[in-house]
Scaffold this motif. Structure first.
Motif, PDB file in Angstrom:
ATOM      1  N   LYS A 186       0.883  -1.202  -0.068  1.00  0.00           N
ATOM      2  CA  LYS A 186       0.247   0.000  -0.049  1.00  0.00           C
ATOM      3  C   LYS A 186       0.896   1.386   0.042  1.00  0.00           C
ATOM      4  N   CYS A 187       0.615   2.094  -0.639  1.00  0.00           N
ATOM      5  CA  CYS A 187       1.400   3.460  -0.728  1.00  0.00           C
ATOM      6  C   CYS A 187       1.038   4.216   0.255  1.00  0.00           C
ATOM      7  N   PRO A 188       1.879   4.722   1.177  1.00  0.00           N
ATOM      8  CA  PRO A 188       1.485   5.467   2.475  1.00  0.00           C
ATOM      9  C   PRO A 188       1.148   7.018   1.804  1.00  0.00           C
ATOM     10  N   LYS A 189       1.343   7.453   0.628  1.00  0.00           N
ATOM     11  CA  LYS A 189       0.842   8.717   0.362  1.00  0.00           C
ATOM     12  C   LYS A 189      -0.468   8.804  -0.357  1.00  0.00           C
ATOM     13  N   CYS A 190      -0.868   7.982  -1.292  1.00  0.00           N
ATOM     14  CA  CYS A 190      -2.227   7.963  -2.039  1.00  0.00           C
ATOM     15  C   CYS A 190      -2.827   6.837  -1.721  1.00  0.00           C
ATOM     16  N   GLY A 191      -2.640   5.891  -0.847  1.00  0.00           N
ATOM     17  CA  GLY A 191      -3.406   4.679  -0.336  1.00  0.00           C
ATOM     18  C   GLY A 191      -3.626   3.548  -1.523  1.00  0.00           C
TER      19      GLY A 191
ATOM     20  N   HIS B 277       7.445   0.182  -4.927  1.00  0.00           N
ATOM     21  CA  HIS B 277       7.216   1.415  -5.177  1.00  0.00           C
ATOM     22  C   HIS B 277       5.770   2.136  -5.913  1.00  0.00           C
ATOM     23  N   CYS B 278       5.414   3.077  -5.545  1.00  0.00           N
ATOM     24  CA  CYS B 278       3.921   3.560  -5.781  1.00  0.00           C
ATOM     25  C   CYS B 278       4.185   3.894  -7.526  1.00  0.00           C
ATOM     26  N   TRP B 279       2.929   3.329  -8.003  1.00  0.00           N
ATOM     27  CA  TRP B 279       2.944   3.631  -9.686  1.00  0.00           C
ATOM     28  C   TRP B 279       2.289   4.954 -10.052  1.00  0.00           C
ATOM     29  N   ASN B 280       1.878   5.765  -8.897  1.00  0.00           N
ATOM     30  CA  ASN B 280       1.437   7.182  -9.211  1.00  0.00           C
ATOM     31  C   ASN B 280       2.532   7.992  -9.364  1.00  0.00           C
ATOM     32  N   LEU B 281       2.864   8.661 -10.532  1.00  0.00           N
ATOM     33  CA  LEU B 281       3.972   9.532 -10.777  1.00  0.00           C
ATOM     34  C   LEU B 281       4.158  10.638  -9.653  1.00  0.00           C
ATOM     35  N   ASP B 282       2.913  11.165  -9.344  1.00  0.00           N
ATOM     36  CA  ASP B 282       2.697  12.296  -8.058  1.00  0.00           C
ATOM     37  C   ASP B 282       3.437  11.743  -6.871  1.00  0.00           C
ATOM     38  N   CYS B 283       3.317  10.442  -6.683  1.00  0.00           N
ATOM     39  CA  CYS B 283       4.033   9.972  -5.556  1.00  0.00           C
ATOM     40  C   CYS B 283       5.623   9.593  -5.621  1.00  0.00           C
ATOM     41  N   ASN B 284       5.892   9.961  -6.798  1.00  0.00           N
ATOM     42  CA  ASN B 284       7.560   9.928  -7.096  1.00  0.00           C
ATOM     43  C   ASN B 284       8.157   8.977  -6.395  1.00  0.00           C
TER      44      ASN B 284
HETATM   45 ZN   LIG Z   1       1.000   6.426  -3.959  1.00  0.00          ZN
END
Ligand SMILES: [Zn+2]
Lengths: 221, 416
Positions: free
Chosen positions: A82-87, A96-103
């Protein structure tokens, strides 16, 4: 000139694993004999030749940061991340998160429920050589818990023509002693309260396609 | 303004699984180039200033860097060379690389050689090797082979679009029938019979809804395409060259299940697209190619295509990704036989992967060559009849496709 071991502590970037628990399940007769030419054939007119090259090779798949998922299978657990930033949450996992905004935010491990829902399905009547005897196979892509992605695995405990979009599933693991830490340690089954829908034209069509597969598998040695 | 990219010639060996008489890859490459020289006698080996090699898998080739064997066999020491590998889209990606090289102005005459030797292993082992291009940690031995993943995607796509098994079966019959007069095609060389959608429906189950005749074959084969600047094209083939007016290359997830909610897609096409059913990379690559070629209405402006029919279902999915139809009319588009030779936009007149064959590294080049032949009026010379000639075609699309839709390229080719 040389000969002296440098004992200064080297920069390592990460702690190196030390492997202490080891299991092999290689079948009898698998040997790593290296490359060998083991035969040839020549065409009737003498103009063309084929040569047979043989090798069998053991590969080490180093799971590294993904290890918790595969080790979890041995324990009968499904781990997601789970991404701690976007959930966003995933099984199969992403470290590592796939959301480019989560870098490329590093993700956290979360234990997933042993339930899922069918996204899509198929019934295999043909496969790779190591799977032929298990045909026909119902393969589903199913979403486990609140995962953002679907995972592929087999659906057991059902007549193949009864598979449905959206059907509720439970995750069933092999007995502990038979698990290898690989994806086929588990399969899906319908939840206990699920009932197949009545027969219809499509189900009859699938029956017609699948019956010869059952017959053909019986002929395999 | 980047330079215009042209295609002036190309040829393949016969495609087949098993002996063809063109067994050695370097020999096959040489013969493809010689056939090209017959078509364009002014083309000299000395003109080549870059070679790009298009080859998928060492598992089939049993030789690392087999391009090195071909390259020096062709006498080209000193000429720069490298290999491109991108799954089923290896050929398209090699063409993309060659085009960039010419566009940049750095190279003038780029040879692209593609090949695969899939008959070096059994068909069932071959299927398993191809499955090594899935994410093996999660997908190997789960079902086991690519057609199963494609079937799962197609099953839902067909339901969502009201497309029936019979509708897609017409594609399996069409492409094989298109290969009937194409002497290098695997279907011509083997079964060589006209079939109907019923034959496809009655063929054995591979993975529901896909049957045997919905699937392409494994092949051995080599192909060569000569990509060049317009200046060079005008010099050696002034009346027969074709221009690459648009191109696009795009990517999607390796695991089909990962594209349900991928942020990169939501950002481009909105929530829910492509899901597990649409080929997002194909649409994205088409958007790029259409924009570059100034195409506003592809169904009207494109005359025909050579596209990646690994499965009849995926050919239908590709029609939609290319904007030839949408969810409201795709079923009717298929029932109208719009992509048959007598239809408004024939697809795979050369036979495609199901008719011609699918030696992975050569496949995208084969599609390119067939498209080139149509646009340079060479079909009567290369096929045994004019049945598969798209008369007066001005514009064709070439599509090359990998993974479960993981990498896809599209090219817009026009008559000079
Ligand atoms: Zn994320």
């Amino acid at each position: 000139m040389g000969g002296e071991t440098i004992t200064r502590k080297k920069k390592k970037f990460a702690k190196e694993p030390n492997f202490t628990e080891k299991k092999t399940y290689r079948p009898e007769g698998v040997k790593e004999t290296g490359l060998a030419f083991i035969g040839h054939e020549i065409s009737e007119d003498g103009n063309t030749m084929n040569q047979f090259l043989h090798y069998d090779q053991l590969y080490t798949i180093r799971h590294g940061w993904n290890s918790k998922f595969f080790k979890g299978l041995l324990e009968g657990k499904i781990w997601g991340t789970k991404c701690p930033k976007c959930g966003d949450t995933w099984v199969p996992v992403r470290t590592h998160c796939w959301n480019l905004d989560c870098n490329l935010e590093k993700t956290e491990w979360v234990e997933m429920p042993l339930t899922a829902k069918v996204h899509t399905w198929t019934i295999a009547g043909w496969s790779g050589r190591s799977s032929l005897k298990r045909l026909p196979i119902v393969l589903v892509y199913a979403v486990i818990g609140d995962s953002k992605v679907a995972i592929a695995n087999e659906l057991h405990g059902i007549d193949s023509w009864d598979a449905e979009f959206g059907m509720p599933l439970k995750i069933v693991f092999k007995p502990k002693g038979e698990r290898s830490g690989i994806i086929t340690d588990f399969h899906f089954e319908p939840t206990n309260d699920w009932k197949p829908s009545p027969t219809n034209e499509e189900k009859e069509r699938i029956k017609q396609l699948v019956e010869p597969v059952y017959e053909w598998v019986k002929t395999l040695k | 303004m980047p330079r215009k990219v042209c295609i002036v010639g190309g040829a393949t060996t016969p495609f087949d699984y098993g002996p063809t008489g063109f067994e050695s890859i370097e020999g096959g490459a040489a013969e493809c180039i010689k056939e090209t020289q017959k078509d364009i006698p002014d083309f000299s080996m000395r003109d080549l200033d870059l070679m790009i090699y298009s080859h998928f898998s060492v598992h089939f080739g049993h030789q690392l860097c087999s391009e090195w064997i071909i390259h020096d066999h062709l006498g080209l020491v000193g000429v720069p060379h490298y290999r491109v590998e991108n799954g089923g889209n290896t050929g398209g990606s090699a063409l993309y690389a060659a085009s960039l090289a010419v566009m940049s102005g750095h190279h003038d005459a780029v040879g692209v050689v593609g090949w695969e030797t899939m008959d070096s292993v059994s068909q069932s082992q071959g299927s398993e090797f191809i499955a090594l291009a899935s994410d093996i940690r999660y997908e190997l031995l789960v079902g086991g082979i690519y057609p199963i993943y494609y079937a799962a995607m197609a099953n839902k796509w067909m339901k969502d679009n009201n497309v029936s098994e019979e509708d897609v079966a017409t594609i399996g019959a069409k492409n094989r029938n298109n290969a009937m007069d194409n002497p290098k095609a695997q279907w011509y060389r083997n079964e060589h019979k006209y079939i109907t959608a019923d034959d496809v429906m009655n063929s054995r189950l591979i993975s529901y809804p896909i049957k045997k005749y919905d699937c392409c074959l494994m092949s051995r084969g080599v192909a060569f395409v000569l990509v060049c600047s317009e200046e060079y094209a005008k010099k050696i083939n002034p009346d027969g060259y074709v221009t690459i007016d648009g191109m696009g290359l795009s990517s999607c997830t390796i695991r089909a299940g990962d594209r349900l909610n991928f942020p990169g897609w939501t950002e481009r096409y909105g929530k829910g697209y492509p899901g597990m059913t649409e080929f997002g990379a194909c649409r994205n690559a088409a958007d790029q190619a259409y924009k570059m070629a100034g195409i506003k209405n592809p169904r009207k402006e494109i005359d025909f295509g050579e596209i990646h029919d690994a499965f009849s279902t995926s050919e239908a999915q590709i029609y939609k990704a290319l904007y030839l139809a949408d969810e409201n009319n795709i079923a009717q588009f298929l029932r109208d036989e719009s992509t048959h030779m007598h239809g408004e936009i024939p697809m795979n007149p050369g036979g495609g992967l199901m008719g011609y064959g699918h030696p992975v590294g050569a496949t995208g080049l084969m599609s390119t060559i067939e498209c080139f032949y149509q646009l340079s009026d060479m079909i009567p010379k290369k096929h045994l009849s004019r049945k598969t000639e798209v008369a007066d075609a001005e514009c064709g699309i070439v599509n090359s496709h990998a993974g479960t839709g993981t990498s896809i390229s599209n090219f817009i080719l026009r008559r000079c």
